[in-house]
Design a protein around this motif. Structure first.
Motif, PDB file in Angstrom:
ATOM      1  N   UNK A  57      13.698   1.195  95.616  1.00  0.00           N
ATOM      2  CA  UNK A  57      13.806   0.326  94.420  1.00  0.00           C
ATOM      3  C   UNK A  57      15.094  -0.549  94.643  1.00  0.00           C
ATOM      4  N   UNK A  58      16.061  -0.339  95.475  1.00  0.00           N
ATOM      5  CA  UNK A  58      17.405  -1.178  95.403  1.00  0.00           C
ATOM      6  C   UNK A  58      16.733  -2.333  96.619  1.00  0.00           C
ATOM      7  N   UNK A  91      10.111  -2.001  84.834  1.00  0.00           N
ATOM      8  CA  UNK A  91       9.421  -1.290  83.670  1.00  0.00           C
ATOM      9  C   UNK A  91       8.234  -0.721  84.081  1.00  0.00           C
ATOM     10  N   UNK A  92       7.341  -1.297  85.052  1.00  0.00           N
ATOM     11  CA  UNK A  92       5.937  -0.834  85.314  1.00  0.00           C
ATOM     12  C   UNK A  92       6.336   0.300  86.467  1.00  0.00           C
ATOM     13  N   UNK A  93       7.513   0.212  87.401  1.00  0.00           N
ATOM     14  CA  UNK A  93       7.730   1.493  88.030  1.00  0.00           C
ATOM     15  C   UNK A  93       8.062   2.603  87.369  1.00  0.00           C
ATOM     16  N   UNK A 105       6.692   7.004  86.966  1.00  0.00           N
ATOM     17  CA  UNK A 105       7.356   8.385  86.631  1.00  0.00           C
ATOM     18  C   UNK A 105       7.311   9.115  85.358  1.00  0.00           C
ATOM     19  N   UNK A 106       6.830   8.212  84.201  1.00  0.00           N
ATOM     20  CA  UNK A 106       6.909   9.057  83.093  1.00  0.00           C
ATOM     21  C   UNK A 106       5.730   9.496  82.472  1.00  0.00           C
ATOM     22  N   UNK A 107       4.642   9.005  83.321  1.00  0.00           N
ATOM     23  CA  UNK A 107       3.033   9.174  82.895  1.00  0.00           C
ATOM     24  C   UNK A 107       2.324   9.628  84.066  1.00  0.00           C
ATOM     25  N   UNK A 110      13.143   9.949  87.840  1.00  0.00           N
ATOM     26  CA  UNK A 110      13.297   8.850  86.817  1.00  0.00           C
ATOM     27  C   UNK A 110      14.364   8.421  86.435  1.00  0.00           C
ATOM     28  N   UNK A 111      15.371   9.141  85.511  1.00  0.00           N
ATOM     29  CA  UNK A 111      16.588   8.842  85.381  1.00  0.00           C
ATOM     30  C   UNK A 111      17.511   8.757  86.546  1.00  0.00           C
ATOM     31  N   UNK A 112      17.492   9.314  87.332  1.00  0.00           N
ATOM     32  CA  UNK A 112      18.340   8.975  88.718  1.00  0.00           C
ATOM     33  C   UNK A 112      18.071   7.837  89.198  1.00  0.00           C
ATOM     34  N   UNK A 113      16.575   7.438  89.321  1.00  0.00           N
ATOM     35  CA  UNK A 113      16.406   6.273  89.920  1.00  0.00           C
ATOM     36  C   UNK A 113      16.730   4.883  88.967  1.00  0.00           C
TER      37      UNK A 113
END
Length: 853
Positions: A646-647, A682-684, A688-690, A706-709
């Motif tokens: 991500x970074x 947002x798409x990334x 995690x959430x779906x 997801x929260x940590x990322x």
């Protein structure tokens, strides 16, 4: 006074002369003549001499009478002696005269006795000559018929008994001269047979060993059908006890070596009047059999007087392939010739040479199992022969000799196996080699040889086997990971679902209630990896079989090997899959889910190991599987890789940033690169959430990641934007550029406030941009008085603004104001504004200096 001293000195000198050796008297006399009164000393010396003469005379007068009496007694004895001599001569004369009458009858008696003795001697000589001739004739017949045992016995009787009794006749001399030649002939013939025998067993030792190993394998098959309680030995202790109770000196033997027949297959000579065949082996009848406690061998002394050990084994064994009669013949002949030590030395020397040849492995032995099998067959055949000779002869080979050869063989064999087995890379070949070594060890242990070192060496090979398995499973795991699609497994029917859950222990009541088709939460590599873990355990178990290990030892070895597979091999493969290029975030999330399920399956693996080893999992000191830490580490690595990816993506978008740092006025919309970055994030986070399979633990796990990322991405974005604003290449910043930058930061805050990932409390995610927000508010609102007045207080409005950062940005704006006249629209206040900036810069510097001091 001087005369008194002189007299005392002379007296002292006289005493020294009387009491001192004459060799040392010179210095004493010199002291007299050195003085002035030597004349006086001479007078004193003369007086002393006269005194001594008077004493001598007195002593002689005192003993004179005794001397005279002694002479008188001697004269009386001389007369008596003369009388005694005369009487002796007279008595002798009378005796001579009386004996003359008996001389004539005594001479006649002497001649008569002489004649009688001569007649008896002649009869005796004739009596001894006839048997000698008859015996020599029998000897010639036995030699022609090649009956060497009775011939040698006849030679012994002829030489030791008959010829000495016959006397020194010419025919006896001729016979005596021929005896050494006949002995040499018999010895050479027997030695030739022995050499042929040694050559034969050298060529056929592999066949003997092959038969012995087949018998051992058959015996082991029979033992395997018995109940477990009746099997001989269970575990290392039983094997050590079996080795300790082994006896090689004829007082104990193995079941195989206790079974023997036909070992004394020698020619049956006729008994005759000279004592029968010399030391020919005989089969004992039941009355003659004398058990030594193990029922192995017993002894009998034939008429020749030599002890012969014979076997009472009943079932034919590998040794029955060999005719040992040449050994017994040669042994008996050399014993009869008095050269048993020579024969024993020759036999042992030749067998040692053959042992070295047998123990020399072929250079390509490691290529096939047949190479090892031929090598083992030769060694077993060699020691089967030696064990047989040990138990059927008296001292030809002894326990120390056999133990010495076995120690040599053991060291050579172990060294050869270590060297050649190290070349093996095929686990199946190593497993077959292990089974062959076990059969080899069991065969020799059956013949009474200690084989503990072989089983210890098998444990070393087991470690090598484990390394080979790890390499093989490393390729298997990598292939599974490379071919996996990292997508949840779709199942359309109940059969497919049961098939997968049969391979992997998965239970989810919520998922089972869902209608088909449905998806399992993990991908294909989870059941495949679990199945391969079980296959690895089976492979380890195969090697541990027949090693005479206890169930606890087998369980411990399997668990340690499985731990190595998990912590080293599988862990490296997972790290490889995680670090591999072109691995997306979805794949990394799937890896996290997969490792979670594999971690949960470790308890089932422990139960699986306990079932196949029959060792309860709660046994004291039982080794635990380290799969939990392995999969946790892999999961953490995947999470770190997600954050890193991500970074990196954020950095790639930031590289597209193209700010006009000298812009006079900021835009009303966020920069294109930032809009694209927000859309990507947002798409990334939607991935995690779906996620499919909304089991509670999966949702909790993915939500946490997801929260940590998301927090990590926001922090990295905030830090990168601040670095972009403060980087050295940006030398000047206008207020318009700062306003545009502020718009972009507000877009980032809108993204954080929108809650791209559920689970954050309040404005927690906005805290990632708090440093940047306070810095921009300070510059856009130009609220320096508040900042400088409240700096250092906990309630400060701009608590997160570092004075160094503020100073660096303010200096860039000051340079812009001076050079490009940013405040041109306020021309009347231009000087005041520039002065104000300079004042703020100075105050910031003073503030920094004050806090540094």
């Amino acid at each position: 006074m001087a005369s008194l001293e002189t007299a005392a000195e002379h007296e002292r000198i006289l005493r020294e002369i009387e009491s001192t050796d004459t060799n040392c008297i010179g210095p004493t006399l010199r002291s007299v003549y050195d003085g002035q009164a030597h004349g006086l000393f001479m007078d004193k010396l003369e007086g002393r001499i006269r005194n001594h003469d008077r004493e001598i005379e007195k002593m002689c007068n005192h003993h004179f009478q005794g001397f005279v009496d002694s002479i008188t007694e001697l004269l009386k004895v001389r007369g008596e002696a003369q009388k005694l001599k005369s009487q002796v001569i007279e008595t002798n004369q009378r005796l001579q005269n009386d004996g003359k009458e008996l001389l004539s009858p005594m001479e006649e008696l002497k001649l008569c006795r002489l004649q009688q003795r001569n007649i008896a001697t002649s009869i005796d000589k004739l009596t001894h000559c006839l048997p000698v001739l008859e015996m020599y004739s029998r000897l010639q017949e036995q030699m022609k018929a090649k009956r060497y045992y009775p011939a040698l016995r006849t030679l012994e009787l002829l030489e030791q008994t008959c010829l000495p009794q016959a006397g020194q006749y010419r025919f006896c001399s001729i016979m005596a001269e021929n005896i050494p030649r006949l002995r040499t002939q018999i010895r050479d013939v027997s030695m030739s047979d022995l050499k042929d025998f040694l050559e034969s067993i050298r060529k056929h030792s592999d066949k003997i060993g092959e038969t012995a190993m087949k018998q051992a394998q058959l015996q082991r098959s029979v033992d395997s059908t018995l109940p477990h309680q009746q099997r001989a030995g269970s575990g290392r202790r039983a094997r050590k006890e079996a080795g300790a109770n082994t006896d090689l000196d004829g007082h104990g033997c193995s079941p195989l070596s206790e079974q023997d027949s036909g070992i004394l297959d020698v020619e049956d000579e006729e008994e005759d009047e000279v004592g029968g065949p010399l030391n020919s082996p005989a089969v004992l009848n039941p009355a003659q059999r004398q058990s030594d406690g193990a029922g192995v061998s017993c002894s009998v002394a034939p008429p020749g007087g030599l002890m012969v050990y014979v076997s009472v084994r009943q079932v034919p064994g590998a040794q029955d392939l060999v005719d040992f009669s040449p050994v017994y013949r040669c042994l008996h002949i050399y014993t009869g010739l008095g050269a048993r030590d020579t024969f024993e030395s020759y036999y042992r020397k030749q067998r040692r040479k053959q042992a070295r040849l047998v123990l020399q492995p072929h250079s390509n032995m490691h290529e096939t199992l047949d190479g090892y099998r031929r090598y083992f067959n030769q060694i077993v055949g060699f020691f089967v022969v030696e064990d047989h000779v040990l138990h059927t002869t008296q001292g030809l080979v002894n326990r120390a000799y056999v133990e010495e050869l076995w120690e040599l063989a053991l060291s050579k064999t172990i060294a050869a196996l270590r060297t050649h087995s190290s070349y093996c890379t095929d686990p199946d070949l190593v497993l077959d080699l292990k089974n062959l070594i076990v059969l080899f060890a069991d065969t020799l242990q059956g013949y009474g040889f200690p084989v503990n070192q072989l089983f210890d060496m098998l444990l070393e090979i087991r470690d090598q086997y484990g390394e080979i398995l790890l390499k093989k499973w490393n390729l298997t795991f990598r292939q599974i990971l490379d071919l996996d699609n990292y997508s949840p497994i779709p199942v359309a029917t109940e059969e497919e679902y049961r098939c997968i859950t049969g391979q992997f222990p998965f239970q989810d009541p919520q998922l089972e209630k869902m209608p088909f088709p449905k998806k399992l939460p993990f991908s294909q590599f989870v059941p495949k990896v679990y199945s391969q873990l079980k296959e690895f355990i089976y492979a380890c178990l195969k090697f541990s079989e027949d090693l005479h290990l206890s169930s606890t030892e087998i369980d411990d070895m399997i668990r340690k090997s499985t731990n190595l597979l998990l912590t080293r091999t599988l862990s490296h493969c997972l790290q490889y899959a995680i670090k591999k290029k072109n691995v997306g975030l979805a794949e990394l999330v799937q890896i996290i889910i997969n490792t979670t399920h594999l971690e949960q399956s470790c308890q089932f693996l422990e139960g699986f190991i306990s079932n196949i080893t029959n060792v309860p999992p709660d046994t004291v000191n039982a080794t635990k599987l380290y799969g939990t830490s392995t999969f946790k580490d892999a999961r953490h690595a995947a999470e770190e890789e997600i954050y890193t990816n991500l970074n990196q993506k954020i950095d790639q978008f930031l590289q597209l940033a193209d700010y006009d740092w000298m812009a006079a006025q900021g835009g009303g919309q966020a920069s294109d690169y930032l809009s694209d970055l927000i859309a990507f994030l947002c798409s990334t986070f939607t991935v995690f959430t779906h996620l499919p399979g909304r089991a509670l633990e999966h949702a909790a796990m993915s939500g946490k990641v997801a929260q940590t990322a998301c927090m990590s991405a926001c922090k990295h974005l905030s830090t990168s934007l601040l670095q972009l604003l403060l980087e050295a290449d940006v030398r000047q910043v206008s207020m318009g550029a700062l306003q545009q930058f502020n718009v972009d930061v507000r877009e980032c805050e809108r993204f954080a406030r929108a809650g791209p990932v559920p689970g954050f409390q309040g404005d927690t995610l906005l805290l990632a941009f708090i440093d940047l927000r306070q810095l921009l508010d300070l510059f856009t609102q130009w609220d320096w008085s508040t900042y400088l007045a409240d700096y250092g207080r906990p309630t400060c409005k701009y608590l997160r603004v570092n004075p160094h950062t503020a100073l660096a940005l303010l200096e860039k704006m000051r340079d812009t104001s001076r050079k490009n006249n940013v405040f041109a629209q306020f021309r009347k206040n231009e000087r005041d504004k520039q002065k104000l900036i300079d004042t703020v810069v100075k105050q910031l510097r003073n503030l920094i200096s004050a806090h540094q001091s």
